[in-house]
Design a protein around this motif. Sequence first.
Motif, PDB file in Angstrom:
ATOM      1  N   LYS A 403       1.124  -1.145  -6.986  1.00 28.31           N
ATOM      2  CA  LYS A 403       2.293  -0.429  -6.128  1.00 28.31           C
ATOM      3  C   LYS A 403       1.966  -0.793  -4.705  1.00 28.31           C
ATOM      4  O   LYS A 403       0.905  -0.166  -4.107  1.00 28.31           O
ATOM      5  CB  LYS A 403       2.061   1.250  -6.651  1.00 28.31           C
ATOM      6  CG  LYS A 403       3.379   1.920  -5.756  1.00 28.31           C
ATOM      7  CD  LYS A 403       2.963   3.618  -5.855  1.00 28.31           C
ATOM      8  CE  LYS A 403       3.975   4.502  -5.429  1.00 28.31           C
ATOM      9  NZ  LYS A 403       3.801   5.738  -5.620  1.00 28.31           N
ATOM     10  N   PRO A 404       3.124  -1.134  -4.112  1.00 28.28           N
ATOM     11  CA  PRO A 404       3.263  -1.303  -2.556  1.00 28.28           C
ATOM     12  C   PRO A 404       3.072   0.090  -1.838  1.00 28.28           C
ATOM     13  O   PRO A 404       3.483   1.016  -2.214  1.00 28.28           O
ATOM     14  CB  PRO A 404       4.114  -2.269  -2.264  1.00 28.28           C
ATOM     15  CG  PRO A 404       4.692  -2.769  -3.638  1.00 28.28           C
ATOM     16  CD  PRO A 404       4.417  -1.576  -4.604  1.00 28.28           C
ATOM     17  N   ASP A 405       2.244  -0.092  -0.719  1.00 27.36           N
ATOM     18  CA  ASP A 405       2.236   1.173   0.079  1.00 27.36           C
ATOM     19  C   ASP A 405       2.325   0.627   1.578  1.00 27.36           C
ATOM     20  O   ASP A 405       2.360  -0.793   1.913  1.00 27.36           O
ATOM     21  CB  ASP A 405       0.911   1.962   0.143  1.00 27.36           C
ATOM     22  CG  ASP A 405       0.791   3.214   0.761  1.00 27.36           C
ATOM     23  OD1 ASP A 405       2.070   3.444   1.326  1.00 27.36           O
ATOM     24  OD2 ASP A 405      -0.168   3.932   0.850  1.00 27.36           O
ATOM     25  N   SER A 406       2.679   1.364   2.652  1.00 29.87           N
ATOM     26  CA  SER A 406       2.796   0.873   4.141  1.00 29.87           C
ATOM     27  C   SER A 406       1.131   0.194   4.689  1.00 29.87           C
ATOM     28  O   SER A 406       0.125   0.794   3.910  1.00 29.87           O
ATOM     29  CB  SER A 406       2.895   1.948   4.954  1.00 29.87           C
ATOM     30  OG  SER A 406       4.260   2.614   4.554  1.00 29.87           O
ATOM     31  N   GLY A 407       1.599  -0.573   5.585  1.00 33.60           N
ATOM     32  CA  GLY A 407       0.127  -1.085   6.094  1.00 33.60           C
ATOM     33  C   GLY A 407      -0.311  -2.488   5.284  1.00 33.60           C
ATOM     34  O   GLY A 407      -1.610  -2.719   5.569  1.00 33.60           O
TER      35      GLY A 407
END
Length: 476
Positions: A403-407
């Motif tokens: 799951k993509p997250d920020s940064g």
Amino acid sequence: MDIFTALQTAVTGLKAQSYAIGNISGNIANSQTTGYKRVDTSFVDLIAEQTPKHEVAGTVMSQAQLTNSVQGNIAATSIPTNMAINGQGFFTVQQKTGDANGQPTFSGNNLYTRRGDFALDKDGYLANGAGAYLLGDNLDPISGQVTSSGPIKINNTTLPAKQTNAITYGANLPKVPITTASKAGDSTPYTAVAGAIITDPAAAAPATPLKVAKTTEAPAFLDKSIAGPALTVYTASGAPVSLSTRWAKVQDADATTTPATNAVWNLFYASSSSSAATASDWINVGAAFSFDASGKFVPPTDASVATTNADASVTIKIPDVTVDGADVGDLNLNLGANALTQYASSAGSVTTNTLTQDGYAAGTLNSVSVTPEGKIVGSFSNGSTIPVATVGIVHFMNPDGLKPDSGGNYEQTLDSGVPIAGLGGATIVGGNVEQSNTDIAGEFSKMIVTQQAYSANTRVMSTAQQMMSDLLNVIR
């Protein structure tokens, strides 16, 4: 399907192409973001009606297609702690949540990233450009053991001195040594006064070290011996000691005896490095080095003298080494399998192939580098290069399921599977970073196609509207 359904279908097409252009814009915007993985768009059709001989295409659904498994280009930087993963895998990182008592605190929630632009922060921790802190194992540079697991911290530590415990040696001794005496016509073996030599490979270690006394006996010894290896060893306090050695052949081979007599050598070291060779005692290491007719080394058989290891290497104990009054202690002379030989040599001198020792003086940390195996190695002022940390690398069975997250971070999901520790065939490239895997030319091509598809859907809507207007005019 009626005209109203056609309008609804065109609307889903507009939404799908709008979603696609959003992903394209994000990819282009992040074309220079370190470790960024582009997001592609895939489309799924939904059949509105499906009866025999009457199949009608229905709406469309768009969804993200991650490219976490697609490698980006690796580019060199001037920062040695920057890292790029060549192959599959992710760095394990955590976010900093604050400071307590002057020490940073961390979230405890592991995230995973390909962004490897790590650099030291003010506290000595490795953090990337997005503020994620690298996890791994911190190592004791002396023992090599793990001292803690978690955020990697590089301390400006002083490496304590290490006493020399072992010398690794490999050489060929000449079958016929060319000595000062042999040049004058005397090629007989060296026979020491006062029993300073050992000719029996089965002899036990002498109770006190045997020595060739300086001034009176040293000249004759020097005339019938050849120079051996010379190296610097270290005391417990890290003081360097120059260790000079000489080889003396003490017994010739004799094939006429039963059993055949092997050639035997003794190794001596100087008790003083500052005095002339004739003004120094020469201490026998306490072992007979025997060689058969083929030149193969036959290890001493007494356990107090030598140990034959499982890999066929031999360790010979040199007791209580003292040079210039400095106590080096016991040394282990490690001879690898077939590392010591006696073959014919026209030069008549010792040919040293391997010579290392494991001691060093105290030193301070000068710089760090990263190995392909994921070790962070410290280079110290004393010349030692020692691992100080191990980078935390994991890989997933389905990296595109993260799951993509920020940064540039990702979170574990059921689809990705659990993280598997280790490189899994990948390597780490230190002093480099992985660039975005976005291909600008490819994104521009997709942009044109998406724009045309969006325009086509608006044409469907205008056509359906015109058809409804025509229908209403018929009713009028």
